[in-house]
Motif scaffolding. Structure first.
Motif, short mmCIF file in Angstrom:
data_model
loop_
_atom_site.label_atom_id
_atom_site.label_comp_id
_atom_site.label_asym_id
_atom_site.label_seq_id
_atom_site.Cartn_x
_atom_site.Cartn_y
_atom_site.Cartn_z
N THR A 153 13.17 4.69 9.02
CA THR A 153 12.32 3.79 9.80
C THR A 153 13.14 2.81 10.64
OG1 THR A 153 12.21 2.16 8.02
CG2 THR A 153 10.53 3.87 8.02
N LYS A 154 14.39 3.13 10.88
CA LYS A 154 15.22 2.22 11.65
C LYS A 154 15.04 2.48 13.14
CE LYS A 154 18.19 -0.13 9.17
NZ LYS A 154 18.75 0.06 7.91
N THR A 214 7.20 -3.11 11.30
CA THR A 214 8.25 -2.13 11.02
C THR A 214 9.29 -2.69 10.06
OG1 THR A 214 7.88 -1.37 13.27
CG2 THR A 214 9.79 -0.47 12.14
N LEU A 215 9.61 -3.98 10.20
CA LEU A 215 10.60 -4.59 9.31
C LEU A 215 10.11 -4.61 7.86
CD1 LEU A 215 11.94 -7.60 11.40
CD2 LEU A 215 13.32 -5.79 10.39
N PHE A 216 8.79 -4.60 7.69
CA PHE A 216 8.23 -4.61 6.34
C PHE A 216 8.23 -3.22 5.70
CE2 PHE A 216 6.69 -8.79 7.37
CZ PHE A 216 6.60 -9.44 6.14
N LEU A 217 8.55 -2.21 6.49
CA LEU A 217 8.54 -0.85 5.96
C LEU A 217 9.96 -0.27 6.00
CD1 LEU A 217 5.32 0.34 7.82
CD2 LEU A 217 5.49 -0.30 5.41
N PHE A 237 0.82 -1.21 0.00
CA PHE A 237 0.00 0.00 0.00
C PHE A 237 0.86 1.27 0.00
CE2 PHE A 237 -2.32 3.30 2.41
CZ PHE A 237 -3.46 3.42 1.63
N PHE A 238 1.82 1.34 0.92
CA PHE A 238 2.61 2.57 1.03
C PHE A 238 3.56 2.75 -0.15
CE2 PHE A 238 1.49 2.26 5.64
CZ PHE A 238 0.74 3.43 5.67
N SER A 239 3.99 1.62 -0.77
CA SER A 239 4.80 1.74 -1.98
C SER A 239 3.98 2.40 -3.08
CB SER A 239 5.28 0.37 -2.45
OG SER A 239 6.04 -0.23 -1.44
N ALA A 240 2.73 1.94 -3.19
CA ALA A 240 1.85 2.50 -4.22
C ALA A 240 1.60 3.98 -3.95
CB ALA A 240 0.52 1.73 -4.24
N MET A 241 1.56 4.37 -2.68
CA MET A 241 1.31 5.76 -2.31
C MET A 241 2.58 6.60 -2.39
SD MET A 241 -1.94 5.96 -0.89
CE MET A 241 -1.85 7.18 0.41
N GLY A 242 3.73 5.94 -2.62
CA GLY A 242 4.99 6.67 -2.65
C GLY A 242 5.46 7.07 -1.26
N LEU A 243 4.94 6.38 -0.24
CA LEU A 243 5.32 6.72 1.14
C LEU A 243 6.24 5.67 1.75
CD1 LEU A 243 1.91 7.97 2.56
CD2 LEU A 243 3.99 9.32 2.31
N ARG A 244 6.72 4.75 0.93
CA ARG A 244 7.53 3.65 1.43
C ARG A 244 8.77 4.18 2.14
NH1 ARG A 244 10.42 -0.83 -2.30
NH2 ARG A 244 11.37 -1.97 -0.58
N GLY A 245 9.00 3.65 3.34
CA GLY A 245 10.19 4.05 4.08
C GLY A 245 10.09 5.39 4.76
N SER A 246 8.90 5.98 4.78
CA SER A 246 8.77 7.29 5.42
C SER A 246 8.31 7.15 6.86
CB SER A 246 7.76 8.14 4.65
OG SER A 246 6.47 7.61 4.84
N PHE A 247 8.54 8.19 7.64
CA PHE A 247 8.08 8.23 9.02
C PHE A 247 6.56 8.16 9.07
CE2 PHE A 247 6.71 10.51 12.83
CZ PHE A 247 7.42 9.84 13.81
N THR A 248 5.92 8.84 8.11
CA THR A 248 4.45 8.84 8.06
C THR A 248 3.91 7.43 7.95
OG1 THR A 248 4.73 10.86 6.79
CG2 THR A 248 2.50 9.95 6.93
N ALA A 249 4.47 6.64 7.03
CA ALA A 249 4.02 5.26 6.86
C ALA A 249 4.16 4.50 8.17
CB ALA A 249 4.82 4.58 5.76
N LEU A 250 5.32 4.66 8.81
CA LEU A 250 5.58 3.97 10.07
C LEU A 250 4.57 4.37 11.14
CD1 LEU A 250 7.75 1.98 10.73
CD2 LEU A 250 9.11 3.83 11.71
N LEU A 251 4.33 5.68 11.21
CA LEU A 251 3.39 6.19 12.22
C LEU A 251 2.00 5.61 12.00
CD1 LEU A 251 2.68 8.05 14.57
CD2 LEU A 251 2.29 9.87 12.91
N ILE A 252 1.54 5.65 10.73
CA ILE A 252 0.21 5.13 10.44
C ILE A 252 0.14 3.64 10.81
CG2 ILE A 252 -1.42 4.58 8.59
CD1 ILE A 252 -0.49 7.17 7.21
#
Lengths: 375, 303, 285
Positions: free
Chosen positions: C234-235, C226-229, C141-156
């Motif tokens: 996101t470390k 978290t490991l998936f993002l 999902f987040f890859s499609a949104m272009g948010l992969r690896g971002s803090f936002t993705a992690l937070l959500i």
């Protein structure tokens, strides 16, 4: 009971000698001596926390005594685990196995003893018939009423023909009416099959009505033991006097000999006086307790003909509790209030012959006065 | 009849017909309170799962790429026709079953003690049981690596005793040991509840009637705590099937580490074959759901 | 009569005295308990002990004691960044999930909707869904949104995983709250919202606090999703440690672990003070 033991020295099935039980530093049982004769029903009676249940659990083997010895049938079983003791036990909560049918519940102890199948079936049937539940073998426990469950528990305990049957407050979960009926039934059954039984209860009525022998316990010790009537009529301690039945208890001393021969005068601290029978150990000046059971007092109209009695005084009726078979009056006297119990006359129209506020005359015989040692 | 039902339903719902809006208004307000969480969960939990479900029916078209929307069952066919995946599936189920069984067995004495004893050690035992749950997953696995590795604590100890050493790191046995430790607390809680409801006097009845400890266990404890045993076993089985960090760290990259969940991770992160990873995770989820349904049925049959 | 009573106390004569049994099933149970508790405790204790090792490499027992691995941990830039990221992420998650989950809990206990069951299931679903399933779906999902690896993705992701805990804890708190108190406030002249703010909220404040604390802990410990993002932003500390122990076997992770255990213990201690830990544990199963 006295005759019984005099005629033929009865076989003693269970004996506790100097038994103590401490939980940490707390004494649940301080010192208990007990001997139970064959086929007798002996009751351990006392308030909660008096050590009666702990004593029963030690007899059963669920607790081991801190000190002392328990002997069943001439064998020291003090530290024998319960499954090797040949005892039958009925708990307050019946403790039927909820997942087993009634007949399997009853058969359980026989299975553990390796009784062959045919004999087992036979004995289970007999036991269930004995408790009047012949038709209920296939039911599950929760399909039975409380009284029926109780009888199953009883059948399960006696079917193994234990040396001793232990009953731990077996009737306290039942309602008042059923409890009275079960008292008679258990007593009848116990006599019929001749089973040495130890009953634990806090209910003095239960103890008085069912027992051959009562052991009154208090604070981990035996206060008094004897037949029901001796416990009731000759309490030896103030605890027994007030715990068994109702009583009017006075603290005071012997003051002098009465002017009637063979009698002494007791004066309570509150000023109340009574004539009592002379006895060897009663010398003037000794602090004693006097117990007057409510039913030993007689009420009569104050203006009526007074029969000659050494013990009589005037009072007024302060309260009337009509209880059906009897009426309990609270009588106000110059010294203190007394409780008086009067048997109601079945034929009489008016249930109570006295009214509140009425002045009456109270009388009692010297024999009604029980002297209790202060301890 | 219908009239009657209708009117009685109206009564039970409270307000008189005179004020129909009074009931409606607060409900609408409550709906607003639900918006943030429902919105978040639908947008970021349900929708991603739906997309992923779609992916599982699409073709792999290069790393992190999917083919055009032609829905095909290739990924599922691949899983069920390749012996390798059957082996992984089998290993996963065996590991989970062994872990669940050991956990329930070793949790029983603890749960029994917690349910029955009034000892002052009880609080300490509760802490010890809860501790694995609140300890970070990575920390727990690191602890097991320290113990199980070739030069680890266990082998040092065995050497000291003059016994042959064991290879446990990167083996299925090691994975089972670590997973069991992590999951046993769940069995304790699930057993505790049912054991507490067994009348202790039933155990005394067994003894009073001539039974030994073995009979107490066999005739009272096991039959009467059966629901808890089953629930605990399944709870752990399900979690063991889904477990991923422990097989990866203790099992390593070899066969011992190849379970369903680690397979999903490798496909997702290394080979980037998302359609197949998606299919694998749905197969895993289906197994879990089937078992939960089966448990419900078994419990109902018991009653 | 009197004699009959007294014969009872006569001494027990010729019976051989029994002795107390040496072993019984209670001892067996105690032994089993000790063994199982040791098993549960072993990896945690080992980690704490090892963290004070002075050795260059992992060995047990350590040849000497020191705090060098703690010093190393606190001087390691990447690990410190991970710790700060974890703390920040957990704090924001606690606030966001705490507010959203509490609001939902209020609504769920108050309204009667025929969707009630469905709403409840939705709010607990992330808890029972396997972590790899949630993780993979979010990765896609987040890859499609272009948010992969971002803090936002992690937070959500962490908020989604934490909402169930908050809902369960606050619902439990609200269910034990006597609603008639709120009705009493209304009968005394408060409007419904005023009664809610002045009576209900203060009464369940502790539940909400412990729910937020639990959300914090849940986020702070999260590794699977978290490991998936993966991504440079996101470390989190557990993820950094996860990667570290796959390649190194020195006592540094033990020091990290001990710090993590200490933080978890502290948080649980605080939660226990709120008196809800039992409820949380009960509900979680």
């Amino acid at each position: 009971m006295a005759e019984l033991s005099n005629a033929q020295p009865s076989e003693i099935v269970l004996r506790l000698a100097g038994v103590q039980k401490y939980f940490g530093s707390v004494a649940a049982v301080e010192n208990v001596e007990l001997a139970v004769q064959k086929n007798q029903l002996v009751t351990l009676l006392g308030p909660s926390g008096c050590g009666k249940t702990t004593t029963l659990r030690m007899i059963a083997g669920f607790e081991f005594p801190t000190a002392g010895q328990i002997v069943i049938d001439g064998k020291d079983v003090t530290y024998t685990p319960p499954n090797k003791r040949e005892i039958g036990i009925v708990f307050q909560s019946y403790s039927l196995f909820p997942h087993l049918r009634v007949s399997d519940n009853v058969a359980y102890g026989l299975k553990r003893r390796g009784v062959p199948k045919e004999e087992r079936v036979q004995r289970v049937r007999e036991a269930l018939q004995l408790v009047d539940l012949g038709q209920f073998g296939d039911r599950l426990p929760n399909e039975l009423s409380g009284g029926q469950q109780q009888r199953v528990a009883l059948a399960r305990a006696i079917v193994i023909r234990p040396k001793i049957l232990l009953l731990d407050e077996p009737l306290s979960a039942l309602d008042a009416k059923l409890r009275q009926r079960m008292r008679l039934e258990i007593r009848h059954l116990q006599r019929q099959i001749g089973m040495t039984t130890v009953l634990v209860t806090h209910d003095q009525e239960e103890a008085l009505s069912m027992s051959d022998h009562i052991v009154v316990m208090n604070k981990g010790n035996v206060e008094q033991e004897g037949t029901p009537s001796s416990i009731y009529r000759q309490p030896k301690t103030s605890f027994v006097a007030s715990f068994i039945g109702e009583t009017n208890l006075f603290k005071g001393e012997i003051v002098h000999a009465a002017n009637v021969d063979g009698l002494l005068v007791f004066r309570a601290d509150c000023g109340f006086e009574a004539c009592i029978r002379k006895a060897d150990n009663l010398e003037p000046g000794r602090q004693l307790l006097l117990s007057l059971r409510p039913e030993t007092l007689t009420i009569s109209p104050s203006q009526g003909e007074a029969e000659a009695s050494p013990n009589a005084l005037r009072g007024t009726v302060a309260g009337i509790n009509y209880l059906g078979a009897r009426t309990v009056f609270e009588i106000k006297t110059p010294t203190r209030d007394l409780m008086v119990s009067v048997q109601n006359d079945a034929g009489s129209e008016a249930p109570v012959a006295f009214v509140e506020g009425q002045t009456i005359r109270l009388s009692w015989t010297p024999d009604a006065c029980q002297i209790v040692e202060i301890n | 009849m219908a009239e009657l039902v209708h009117s009685s339903a109206g009564v039970s719902q409270g307000p008189a017909p005179a004020a129909p809006g009074a009931k409606k208004a607060p409900t609408a307000n409550y709906g607003i309170l639900l918006l943030p969480s429902i919105g978040t969960l639908i947008a970021f939990f349900i929708v991603p799962l739906m997309i992923m479900l779609g992916y599982s029916f699409r073709r792999f078209d290069g790393p992190a790429q999917v083919g055009p929307v032609h829905y095909v069952i290739d990924n599922y066919v691949k899983f069920f026709t390749d012996l390798f995946y059957w082996e992984v599936l089998g290993r996963t189920l065996v590991v989970a079953a062994v872990v669940a069984t050991i956990a329930v067995v070793i949790a029983y004495p603890i749960a029994y003690t917690l349910a029955r004893s009034k000892s002052r050690w009880k609080t300490l035992m509760v802490v010890i049981v809860v501790l694995p749950l609140i300890t970070n997953l990575v920390v727990r696995n690191y602890g097991w690596m320290v113990i199980l590795s070739d030069n680890g604590l266990l082998n040092t100890f065995l050497q000291y005793l003059g016994l042959p050493t064991l290879t446990l790191m990167f083996t299925t046995t090691g994975v089972i040991v670590a997973l069991t430790q992590v999951l046993t607390p769940f069995a304790v809680f699930s057993l505790f509840g049912v054991i507490q409801q067994i009348n202790p006097q039933l155990e005394e009845s067994v003894r009073g009637l001539g039974g030994t400890t073995w009979h107490v266990v066999k005739d009272v404890l096991i039959p009467l705590s059966w629901a808890g045993i089953l629930a605990g076993w399944l709870l752990i089985f399900v979690q063991a099937v889904a477990a991923f960090a422990t097989p990866l760290l203790i099992g390593g990259g070899g066969r011992a580490g190849q379970l369903l969940a680690t397979l999903v991770f490798t496909d997702a992160i290394s080979t980037l074959n998302w359609p197949f990873a998606a299919a694998t995770s749905f197969i895993m989820t289906a197994i879990v759901l089937m078992l939960i349904a089966l448990q419900g049925r078994m419990l109902r049959a018991k009653r | 009569m009197q004699n009959a009573d007294r014969t009872i106390a006569s001494p027990v004569a010729p019976i051989t005295r029994a002795s107390r049994p040496f072993l019984d099933s209670r001892h067996l149970l105690a032994v089993a308990n000790i063994l199982v508790c040791s098993f549960l405790l072993a990896p945690i204790l080992i980690v704490i002990v090892t963290s004070f090792s002075a050795d260059q490499f992992m060995q047990f027992p350590p040849s000497g004691w020191s705090l060098r691995w703690y010093v190393e941990f606190f001087n390691d830039r990447r690990l410190m960044d991970g710790l700060l990221l974890s703390l920040a992420l957990a704090s924001v998650t606690a606030v966001v999930a705490g507010v959203a989950g509490s609001l939902a809990a209020f609504a769920m206990t108050r309204m009667t909707s025929r969707f009630g069951g469905l709403i409840h299931s939705l709010h607990t679903a992330p808890l029972i869904t396997p972590g790899v399933v949630t993780g993979l779906s979010m990765l896609i999902f987040f890859s499609a949104m272009g948010l992969r690896g971002s803090f936002t993705a992690l937070l959500i992701g962490h908020v989604v995983l934490s909402i169930p805990f908050v809902v369960i804890i606050v619902v439990a708190g609200l269910q034990s709250f006597d609603k008639s108190i709120e009705e009493a406030a209304i009968s005394l002249g408060a409007s419904r919202p005023v009664a809610f703010l002045t009576v209900t909220i203060p009464a369940v404040k502790t539940s909400m606090m412990s729910a937020a604390v639990f959300a914090f802990l849940n986020s702070f410990d999260e590794v699977v999703v978290t490991l998936f993002l993966p991504g440079p932003r996101t470390k989190t500390l557990p993820v950094a440690m996860f990667e570290y122990i796959q390649h190194n076997l020195d006592p540094l992770p033990a020091a990290i672990s001990t710090v993590l255990i200490a933080i978890a213990m502290l948080v649980v201690f605080v939660t226990a003070r709120f008196g809800t830990i039992g409820r949380i544990m009960g509900q979680r199963l």
